[in-house]
Design a protein around this motif. Sequence first.
Motif, short mmCIF file in Angstrom:
data_model
loop_
_atom_site.label_atom_id
_atom_site.label_comp_id
_atom_site.label_asym_id
_atom_site.label_seq_id
_atom_site.Cartn_x
_atom_site.Cartn_y
_atom_site.Cartn_z
N PRO A 1 -16.44 -4.82 18.12
CA PRO A 1 -17.86 -4.62 18.71
C PRO A 1 -18.07 -3.12 19.01
O PRO A 1 -17.24 -2.33 19.41
N GLY A 2 -19.00 -2.55 18.12
CA GLY A 2 -19.43 -1.09 18.54
C GLY A 2 -18.75 0.00 17.33
O GLY A 2 -18.82 0.99 17.40
N TRP A 3 -17.79 -0.70 16.68
CA TRP A 3 -17.30 -0.02 15.70
C TRP A 3 -17.21 -0.40 14.21
O TRP A 3 -17.35 -1.47 14.07
N CYS A 4 -17.23 0.89 13.40
CA CYS A 4 -17.29 0.52 11.96
C CYS A 4 -15.73 0.73 11.49
O CYS A 4 -15.40 1.91 11.31
N ALA A 5 -15.05 -0.32 10.97
CA ALA A 5 -13.68 -0.13 10.82
C ALA A 5 -13.38 0.03 9.08
O ALA A 5 -14.11 -0.62 8.39
N GLU A 6 -12.69 1.10 8.89
CA GLU A 6 -12.09 1.02 7.34
C GLU A 6 -10.68 1.00 7.29
O GLU A 6 -9.95 1.62 8.22
N VAL A 7 -10.20 0.24 6.63
CA VAL A 7 -8.71 0.14 6.49
C VAL A 7 -8.31 0.43 5.01
O VAL A 7 -8.67 0.08 4.01
N LYS A 8 -7.19 1.25 5.19
CA LYS A 8 -6.40 1.79 3.98
C LYS A 8 -4.88 1.57 4.15
O LYS A 8 -4.22 1.70 5.09
N ARG A 9 -4.35 0.99 3.00
CA ARG A 9 -2.91 0.90 2.84
C ARG A 9 -2.25 1.31 1.44
O ARG A 9 -2.81 0.91 0.57
N TYR A 10 -1.81 2.43 1.74
CA TYR A 10 -1.35 2.99 0.41
C TYR A 10 0.33 3.67 0.44
O TYR A 10 0.67 3.70 1.52
N ALA A 11 0.95 3.87 -0.76
CA ALA A 11 2.39 4.16 -0.59
C ALA A 11 2.52 5.40 0.20
O ALA A 11 3.40 5.63 0.91
N THR A 12 1.55 6.55 0.01
CA THR A 12 1.61 7.71 0.30
C THR A 12 0.21 7.84 0.84
O THR A 12 -0.92 7.56 0.24
N ALA A 13 0.08 9.02 1.78
CA ALA A 13 -1.23 9.45 2.39
C ALA A 13 -1.30 10.72 2.86
O ALA A 13 -0.35 11.14 3.95
#
Length: 131
Positions: free
Chosen positions: A45-57
């Motif tokens: 609620p109230g949040w827009c979530a972006e999810v990233k899963r990478y070997a390196t960042a």
Amino acid sequence: MGLKSRTKGNVGEREIAALVRELTGWDVKRRVRQHDGDADLDGVPGWCAEVKRYATATRGDIREWYAQAARQATAESKLPVLFYRRDRDEWRAVWPLAVQHGCMWSGYEWTCEGSIEAWAAVAADCEVKHD
């Protein structure tokens, strides 16, 4: 994007959805059908979530991913949150620094980064204040 990358992303989205659900009690789910500009999770609620899963960042990657979350959040009139995880590391969250004060500066330079538990505490506090 290759099948292996898509699978890794899908697994990451399910993993963070379960973690946020466990920490907040919200009915958080991975958004199965995503279109360009959609949040990766439903039920935050109230949040827009972006999810990233990478070997390196790199810091540049994180800045770019947060900018994506901020654009999506603006379109939905929500607050952005980026959840990311490097391989063999823990989940991290990036969210606007001033969210508790009722204002949001949109640039990455105005964010804080912390554990998922820290973000969940902030998000729960925001939900209580806005109810």
